[in-house]
Design a protein around this motif. Sequence first.
Motif, mmCIF file in Angstrom:
data_model
loop_
_atom_site.group_PDB
_atom_site.id
_atom_site.type_symbol
_atom_site.label_atom_id
_atom_site.label_comp_id
_atom_site.label_asym_id
_atom_site.label_seq_id
_atom_site.Cartn_x
_atom_site.Cartn_y
_atom_site.Cartn_z
ATOM 1 N N GLU A 96 0.828 -1.206 0.000
ATOM 2 C CA GLU A 96 0.000 0.000 0.000
ATOM 3 C C GLU A 96 0.868 1.264 0.000
ATOM 4 O OE1 GLU A 96 -4.005 -0.723 2.387
ATOM 5 O OE2 GLU A 96 -2.230 -1.374 3.537
ATOM 6 N N VAL A 97 1.956 1.230 0.758
ATOM 7 C CA VAL A 97 2.851 2.390 0.804
ATOM 8 C C VAL A 97 3.427 2.648 -0.578
ATOM 9 C CG1 VAL A 97 4.984 3.336 1.770
ATOM 10 C CG2 VAL A 97 3.397 2.084 3.252
ATOM 11 N N ALA A 98 3.905 1.621 -1.247
ATOM 12 C CA ALA A 98 4.476 1.782 -2.583
ATOM 13 C C ALA A 98 3.441 2.373 -3.536
ATOM 14 C CB ALA A 98 5.003 0.449 -3.108
ATOM 15 N N GLU A 99 2.235 1.860 -3.492
ATOM 16 C CA GLU A 99 1.162 2.353 -4.368
ATOM 17 C C GLU A 99 0.843 3.819 -4.084
ATOM 18 O OE1 GLU A 99 -2.268 2.257 -6.968
ATOM 19 O OE2 GLU A 99 -0.771 0.703 -6.719
ATOM 20 N N LEU A 100 0.626 4.151 -2.819
ATOM 21 C CA LEU A 100 0.242 5.516 -2.454
ATOM 22 C C LEU A 100 1.377 6.521 -2.648
ATOM 23 C CD1 LEU A 100 -1.853 4.712 0.731
ATOM 24 C CD2 LEU A 100 -2.728 5.660 -1.421
ATOM 25 N N ALA A 101 2.618 6.069 -2.485
ATOM 26 C CA ALA A 101 3.771 6.951 -2.667
ATOM 27 C C ALA A 101 4.215 7.012 -4.128
ATOM 28 C CB ALA A 101 4.927 6.484 -1.782
ATOM 29 N N SER A 102 3.564 6.231 -4.976
ATOM 30 C CA SER A 102 3.882 6.186 -6.413
ATOM 31 C C SER A 102 5.336 5.820 -6.676
ATOM 32 C CB SER A 102 3.546 7.522 -7.096
ATOM 33 O OG SER A 102 2.174 7.792 -6.979
ATOM 34 N N ILE A 103 5.807 4.790 -5.950
ATOM 35 C CA ILE A 103 7.155 4.267 -6.184
ATOM 36 C C ILE A 103 7.073 2.753 -6.312
ATOM 37 C CG2 ILE A 103 8.357 6.174 -5.037
ATOM 38 C CD1 ILE A 103 8.683 4.415 -2.575
ATOM 39 N N SER A 104 8.081 2.162 -6.921
ATOM 40 C CA SER A 104 8.098 0.706 -7.084
ATOM 41 C C SER A 104 8.403 0.046 -5.746
ATOM 42 C CB SER A 104 9.153 0.302 -8.111
ATOM 43 O OG SER A 104 10.454 0.529 -7.577
ATOM 44 N N LYS A 105 8.064 -1.230 -5.636
ATOM 45 C CA LYS A 105 8.385 -1.974 -4.415
ATOM 46 C C LYS A 105 9.895 -2.069 -4.217
ATOM 47 C CE LYS A 105 4.639 -4.813 -5.290
ATOM 48 N NZ LYS A 105 4.063 -6.119 -5.420
ATOM 49 N N ALA A 106 10.635 -2.159 -5.321
ATOM 50 C CA ALA A 106 12.101 -2.212 -5.231
ATOM 51 C C ALA A 106 12.655 -0.905 -4.668
ATOM 52 C CB ALA A 106 12.707 -2.505 -6.597
ATOM 53 N N THR A 107 12.145 0.224 -5.145
ATOM 54 C CA THR A 107 12.569 1.523 -4.615
ATOM 55 C C THR A 107 12.184 1.642 -3.149
ATOM 56 O OG1 THR A 107 12.413 2.583 -6.778
ATOM 57 C CG2 THR A 107 12.283 4.028 -4.847
ATOM 58 N N LEU A 108 10.981 1.190 -2.821
ATOM 59 C CA LEU A 108 10.522 1.252 -1.433
ATOM 60 C C LEU A 108 11.464 0.499 -0.507
ATOM 61 C CD1 LEU A 108 8.389 2.130 0.642
ATOM 62 C CD2 LEU A 108 7.203 -0.030 0.163
ATOM 63 N N THR A 109 11.967 -0.649 -0.946
ATOM 64 C CA THR A 109 12.873 -1.442 -0.113
ATOM 65 C C THR A 109 14.090 -0.622 0.308
ATOM 66 O OG1 THR A 109 12.147 -3.496 -1.142
ATOM 67 C CG2 THR A 109 14.284 -3.533 -0.040
ATOM 68 N N GLY A 110 14.716 0.055 -0.634
ATOM 69 C CA GLY A 110 15.879 0.873 -0.310
ATOM 70 C C GLY A 110 15.531 2.053 0.584
ATOM 71 N N VAL A 111 14.407 2.699 0.295
ATOM 72 C CA VAL A 111 13.980 3.845 1.094
ATOM 73 C C VAL A 111 13.697 3.408 2.524
ATOM 74 C CG1 VAL A 111 12.142 5.567 1.392
ATOM 75 C CG2 VAL A 111 13.078 5.127 -0.890
ATOM 76 N N VAL A 112 13.009 2.278 2.682
ATOM 77 C CA VAL A 112 12.687 1.775 4.025
ATOM 78 C C VAL A 112 13.960 1.454 4.794
ATOM 79 C CG1 VAL A 112 11.646 -0.169 5.290
ATOM 80 C CG2 VAL A 112 10.360 0.999 3.478
ATOM 81 N N LYS A 113 14.928 0.841 4.141
ATOM 82 C CA LYS A 113 16.197 0.532 4.824
ATOM 83 C C LYS A 113 16.854 1.797 5.356
ATOM 84 C CE LYS A 113 17.370 -3.764 2.475
ATOM 85 N NZ LYS A 113 18.296 -4.440 1.556
ATOM 86 N N THR A 114 16.870 2.837 4.530
ATOM 87 C CA THR A 114 17.474 4.102 4.957
ATOM 88 C C THR A 114 16.694 4.727 6.108
ATOM 89 O OG1 THR A 114 18.327 4.519 2.742
ATOM 90 C CG2 THR A 114 18.107 6.426 4.192
ATOM 91 N N LEU A 115 15.370 4.783 5.995
ATOM 92 C CA LEU A 115 14.551 5.391 7.047
ATOM 93 C C LEU A 115 14.610 4.576 8.341
ATOM 94 C CD1 LEU A 115 11.470 6.422 4.889
ATOM 95 C CD2 LEU A 115 13.267 7.921 5.789
ATOM 96 N N GLU A 116 14.700 3.272 8.200
ATOM 97 C CA GLU A 116 14.833 2.407 9.378
ATOM 98 C C GLU A 116 16.196 2.628 10.038
ATOM 99 O OE1 GLU A 116 13.281 -2.057 10.267
ATOM 100 O OE2 GLU A 116 14.620 -1.825 8.549
ATOM 101 N N ARG A 117 17.244 2.703 9.222
ATOM 102 C CA ARG A 117 18.596 2.962 9.728
ATOM 103 C C ARG A 117 18.654 4.292 10.486
ATOM 104 N NH1 ARG A 117 22.069 5.032 5.297
ATOM 105 N NH2 ARG A 117 21.069 6.908 6.048
ATOM 106 N N ASP A 118 17.902 5.284 9.971
ATOM 107 C CA ASP A 118 17.885 6.609 10.587
ATOM 108 C C ASP A 118 16.941 6.691 11.787
ATOM 109 O OD1 ASP A 118 19.706 7.332 8.649
ATOM 110 O OD2 ASP A 118 18.261 8.447 7.433
#
Length: 168
Positions: A76-98
């Motif tokens: 749902e996050v990927a869909e609503l943010a208009s990004i691919s699931k692959a892009t979301l994976t990297g973004v989530v890793k960064t936000l989780e790390r931070d």
Amino acid sequence: MIRRHSLAEIEQAMTEQVQHLALDFPVALAVSNLHRAANAVRNHLTRTVLRPAGLTWSGFTVLWTVWLWHGLETREVAELASISKATLTGVVKTLERDGLLQRRPVEGDRRLVFLDLTDAGRELLERLYPAFNAAEAETVTALDDGALAELTAHLRRVTTRVQDLSDS
């Protein structure tokens, strides 16, 4: 240094390049300007608000989406943010790390992951969003209240139409 072209120059170059084609020029100009305006606003907000806070546009969009809906499953996050699931994976890793976002498996289906903000993520958005909105306001100061409402209505119609086309 890269030379910046005016909107008039860009529209003239586009017209010269494609004038021999059977096109609906008013439509081409409208959609082209819509695209340019969206990119200009995005670049302004990224440069003035997000980058100083250590966020990318995608990172902010993911945080904002999760904040808005009080947590969501990754699809749902990927869909609503208009990004691919692959892009979301990297973004989530960064936000989780931070320390701004946390993941947890969805009960009953460990393949699915639920995202939620950490306290630090919520605090960041509550502090950052007013500055983001002030920068948004800067981008539309050339419009009076009536023109702003009209623009909003037109953009909603365009968005709804594109969503309808995607659903069919």
